[in-house]
Design a protein around this motif. Structure first.
Motif, PDB file in Angstrom:
ATOM      1  N   GLY A  88       0.197 -11.712  -1.158  1.00 27.59           N
ATOM      2  CA  GLY A  88       0.551 -10.531  -0.517  1.00 27.59           C
ATOM      3  C   GLY A  88      -0.750  -9.978   0.038  1.00 27.59           C
ATOM      4  N   ILE A  89      -0.572  -9.002   1.416  1.00 23.54           N
ATOM      5  CA  ILE A  89      -1.709  -8.634   2.031  1.00 23.54           C
ATOM      6  C   ILE A  89      -1.029  -7.372   2.738  1.00 23.54           C
ATOM      7  CG2 ILE A  89      -0.959  -9.915   3.892  1.00 23.54           C
ATOM      8  CD1 ILE A  89      -3.794 -10.016   4.913  1.00 23.54           C
ATOM      9  N   ASP A  90      -1.789  -6.428   2.611  1.00 24.28           N
ATOM     10  CA  ASP A  90      -1.404  -5.118   3.266  1.00 24.28           C
ATOM     11  C   ASP A  90      -2.907  -4.052   3.509  1.00 24.28           C
ATOM     12  OD1 ASP A  90       0.266  -3.177   4.168  1.00 24.28           O
ATOM     13  OD2 ASP A  90       1.317  -2.596   2.098  1.00 24.28           O
ATOM     14  N   TYR A 139      -6.286  -5.557   2.183  1.00 25.59           N
ATOM     15  CA  TYR A 139      -6.454  -5.972   0.989  1.00 25.59           C
ATOM     16  C   TYR A 139      -5.432  -7.174   0.903  1.00 25.59           C
ATOM     17  CZ  TYR A 139      -8.342  -1.494  -0.535  1.00 25.59           C
ATOM     18  OH  TYR A 139      -9.451  -0.353  -0.823  1.00 25.59           O
ATOM     19  N   VAL A 140      -6.294  -8.368   0.235  1.00 20.72           N
ATOM     20  CA  VAL A 140      -5.128  -9.536   0.053  1.00 20.72           C
ATOM     21  C   VAL A 140      -5.173 -10.042  -1.333  1.00 20.72           C
ATOM     22  CG1 VAL A 140      -7.277 -11.069   0.671  1.00 20.72           C
ATOM     23  CG2 VAL A 140      -4.863 -12.056   0.894  1.00 20.72           C
ATOM     24  N   LEU A 141      -4.122 -10.458  -1.902  1.00 25.28           N
ATOM     25  CA  LEU A 141      -3.804 -10.890  -3.066  1.00 25.28           C
ATOM     26  C   LEU A 141      -3.696 -12.464  -3.360  1.00 25.28           C
ATOM     27  CD1 LEU A 141      -2.948  -9.841  -6.087  1.00 25.28           C
ATOM     28  CD2 LEU A 141      -0.656 -10.067  -5.308  1.00 25.28           C
ATOM     29  N   HIS A 142      -4.212 -12.859  -4.440  1.00 26.12           N
ATOM     30  CA  HIS A 142      -3.982 -14.351  -4.764  1.00 26.12           C
ATOM     31  C   HIS A 142      -3.554 -14.591  -6.133  1.00 26.12           C
ATOM     32  CE1 HIS A 142      -7.218 -14.103  -1.580  1.00 26.12           C
ATOM     33  NE2 HIS A 142      -6.795 -15.347  -1.272  1.00 26.12           N
ATOM     34  N   GLU A 143      -2.743 -15.688  -6.086  1.00 26.67           N
ATOM     35  CA  GLU A 143      -1.968 -15.941  -7.466  1.00 26.67           C
ATOM     36  C   GLU A 143      -2.675 -16.675  -8.449  1.00 26.67           C
ATOM     37  OE1 GLU A 143       1.709 -18.039  -7.355  1.00 26.67           O
ATOM     38  OE2 GLU A 143       1.148 -18.729  -5.624  1.00 26.67           O
ATOM     39  N   SER A 144      -3.977 -17.324  -7.859  1.00 23.93           N
ATOM     40  CA  SER A 144      -4.698 -18.479  -8.711  1.00 23.93           C
ATOM     41  C   SER A 144      -5.353 -18.086 -10.034  1.00 23.93           C
ATOM     42  CB  SER A 144      -5.684 -19.217  -7.809  1.00 23.93           C
ATOM     43  OG  SER A 144      -6.555 -18.069  -7.312  1.00 23.93           O
ATOM     44  N   GLY A 145      -5.307 -16.498 -10.244  1.00 26.86           N
ATOM     45  CA  GLY A 145      -6.036 -16.273 -11.525  1.00 26.86           C
ATOM     46  C   GLY A 145      -4.951 -16.377 -12.667  1.00 26.86           C
ATOM     47  N   SER A 146      -3.662 -16.432 -12.346  1.00 30.58           N
ATOM     48  CA  SER A 146      -2.715 -16.564 -13.508  1.00 30.58           C
ATOM     49  C   SER A 146      -3.057 -17.827 -14.152  1.00 30.58           C
ATOM     50  CB  SER A 146      -1.381 -16.861 -12.721  1.00 30.58           C
ATOM     51  OG  SER A 146      -0.602 -17.415 -13.550  1.00 30.58           O
ATOM     52  N   GLY A 147      -2.717 -17.818 -15.538  1.00 32.72           N
ATOM     53  CA  GLY A 147      -2.898 -18.969 -16.513  1.00 32.72           C
ATOM     54  C   GLY A 147      -2.305 -19.938 -16.211  1.00 32.72           C
ATOM     55  N   LYS A 187      -9.917 -11.075  -8.494  1.00 35.55           N
ATOM     56  CA  LYS A 187     -10.109  -9.912  -7.998  1.00 35.55           C
ATOM     57  C   LYS A 187      -9.381  -9.765  -6.641  1.00 35.55           C
ATOM     58  CE  LYS A 187     -14.680  -8.554  -9.831  1.00 35.55           C
ATOM     59  NZ  LYS A 187     -14.118  -7.157 -10.521  1.00 35.55           N
ATOM     60  N   LEU A 188      -9.021  -8.724  -6.250  1.00 33.69           N
ATOM     61  CA  LEU A 188      -8.083  -8.388  -4.798  1.00 33.69           C
ATOM     62  C   LEU A 188      -9.388  -8.577  -3.695  1.00 33.69           C
ATOM     63  CD1 LEU A 188      -6.171  -5.355  -5.682  1.00 33.69           C
ATOM     64  CD2 LEU A 188      -5.312  -7.415  -4.484  1.00 33.69           C
ATOM     65  N   HIS A 189      -9.060  -9.031  -2.937  1.00 29.93           N
ATOM     66  CA  HIS A 189     -10.313  -9.195  -1.704  1.00 29.93           C
ATOM     67  C   HIS A 189     -10.200  -8.114  -0.267  1.00 29.93           C
ATOM     68  CE1 HIS A 189     -11.454 -13.636  -2.722  1.00 29.93           C
ATOM     69  NE2 HIS A 189     -11.849 -12.602  -3.739  1.00 29.93           N
ATOM     70  N   GLN A 190     -11.080  -7.494   0.046  1.00 25.46           N
ATOM     71  CA  GLN A 190     -10.732  -6.425   0.937  1.00 25.46           C
ATOM     72  C   GLN A 190     -11.870  -6.589   2.341  1.00 25.46           C
ATOM     73  OE1 GLN A 190     -12.097  -3.229  -2.040  1.00 25.46           O
ATOM     74  NE2 GLN A 190     -13.835  -3.096  -0.886  1.00 25.46           N
ATOM     75  N   ALA A 244       0.911  -1.286   0.120  1.00 25.31           N
ATOM     76  CA  ALA A 244       0.055  -0.156  -0.033  1.00 25.31           C
ATOM     77  C   ALA A 244       0.908   1.298  -0.006  1.00 25.31           C
ATOM     78  CB  ALA A 244      -0.890   0.215   1.286  1.00 25.31           C
ATOM     79  N   TRP A 245       0.543   2.208  -0.768  1.00 22.36           N
ATOM     80  CA  TRP A 245       1.252   3.487  -1.073  1.00 22.36           C
ATOM     81  C   TRP A 245       0.206   4.676  -0.808  1.00 22.36           C
ATOM     82  CZ3 TRP A 245       4.328   4.472  -6.188  1.00 22.36           C
ATOM     83  CH2 TRP A 245       4.956   5.874  -6.121  1.00 22.36           C
ATOM     84  N   ASN A 246       0.511   5.292   0.305  1.00 22.19           N
ATOM     85  CA  ASN A 246      -0.114   6.451   0.736  1.00 22.19           C
ATOM     86  C   ASN A 246       0.268   7.742  -0.034  1.00 22.19           C
ATOM     87  OD1 ASN A 246      -1.945   5.355   3.151  1.00 22.19           O
ATOM     88  ND2 ASN A 246       0.120   5.114   3.987  1.00 22.19           N
ATOM     89  N   ASP A 247      -0.691   8.443  -0.498  1.00 22.41           N
ATOM     90  CA  ASP A 247      -0.393   9.683  -1.292  1.00 22.41           C
ATOM     91  C   ASP A 247       0.607   9.607  -2.340  1.00 22.41           C
ATOM     92  OD1 ASP A 247      -0.664  12.308  -1.850  1.00 22.41           O
ATOM     93  OD2 ASP A 247       0.753  13.018  -0.389  1.00 22.41           O
TER      94      ASP A 247
END
Length: 315
Positions: free
Chosen positions: A278-280, A287-295, A306-309, A79-82
């Motif tokens: 990753g999660i942040d 927000y949490v990221l999953h790699e399973s959407g990769s081909g 999608k990212l989950h929140q 996560a990157w603020n501003d």
């Protein structure tokens, strides 16, 4: 009331060496943490495949599209603020390509759900990214002996590249820093955490203080759960994202910030969709990221695109 089904996650703690310096740690000891695995088993409403669990499904919802899939495989999240000097937050997602191609850093605006741009960087698995003190730190390329490195990039240069046309190539600043492990990275103020992934048992991460020029100084070590793929650091918590395989559910572990031993009463765990990465935290939203959407993973238990929140406080 529904009954809660519990499953123990058992792992071993091992000592390690950091660049030839002995690391203090206990001999391998058995320990168990109970994870909430209660689930209907029915298909989830906002992601593909069977529900990970009531706890996860009640706390999380679908967020922005994960960029780069199915061509690239997403890994790290920061996560990157501003980021633009106008008070807007941005999520940086790292991903690797096929057959030695350049890795990518994508910028996702969670307010609009759009990808604002992407930057190419030298080939790497890109398994983690962290932001601290004006720098972005990304997992570098491992050498043949299994050593880990961390690269650094100036945030101002990433911002310029994200705003440019196409996919500019960005070189790292200086030389990559060798570390004990960099399977996942997380930033917190002027500190970067970096640790090693293990399928076999618990591992370690280290805290590194960040100098103004981005140099890292090794600090304290911490025990991390088996299969750790990501870490979110909040005001008072460490939240670990863990995953072991494409065909089983993942886990999220929540424990006290600064805990060097996760076997404490404050630690709790619940199931999450397969292939969690990753999660942040950005502005109080996790927000949490999953790699399973990769081909690469059409047969994943949960194909998450999608990212989950979720609200950080709910975790």
């Amino acid at each position: 009331m529904r009954a809660l089904v519990r499953k123990s996650v058992v792992a071993a703690v091992s000592g390690a060496l950091l660049l030839g310096v002995p690391v203090t740690g206990s001999a391998a000891e058995s320990a168990a943490i109970t994870c909430d695995s209660d689930s209907s088993g029915e298909d989830a409403s906002f992601y593909g495949g069977p529900s990970a669990g009531y706890t996860y499904d009640e706390k999380f919802s679908a967020g922005p599209d994960i960029p780069g899939i199915p061509e690239h495989t997403p890994q790290g999240l920061a996560a990157w603020n501003d980021w633009d000097g106008a008070g807007h937050g941005l999520l940086l997602v790292t991903a690797y390509g096929k057959d030695g191609s350049n890795a990518k850093i994508y910028g996702v605006d969670p307010a609009t759900g759009k990808t604002v741009g992407d930057v190419e960087i030298a080939e790497t698995h890109a398994s983690g990214i962290a932001i601290a003190r004006g720098w972005a730190f990304v997992t570098g390329r491992n050498n043949s002996e299994g050593h880990y490195t961390i690269r650094k990039y100036e945030l101002s240069r990433i911002a310029d590249a994200l705003k440019a046309e196409g996919s500019p190539y960005l070189k790292q600043t200086g030389q990559a820093r060798e570390v004990y492990g960099a399977s996942f990275l997380a930033g917190d103020g002027n500190t970067v955490y970096a640790g090693k992934y293990s399928r076999e048992g618990r591992e370690k991460m280290y805290a590194y203080s960040v100098a103004e020029n981005g140099d890292l100084t090794t600090g304290k070590s911490y025990e991390v759960p088996k299969g750790t793929q990501g870490l979110m650091v909040t005001g008072d918590k460490f939240v670990y994202s863990t995953s072991l395989s494409r065909d089983v559910r993942s886990n999220l572990y929540v424990t006290t910030k600064g805990a060097t031993d996760i076997d404490i009463p404050a630690t709790h765990c619940f199931r999450s969709p397969s292939m969690s990465e990753g999660i942040d935290d950005l502005g109080g939203t996790a927000y949490v990221l999953h790699e399973s959407g990769s081909g690469q993973y059409p047969d994943a238990l949960n194909v998450v695109k999608k990212l989950h929140q979720a609200k950080v406080g709910s975790l």
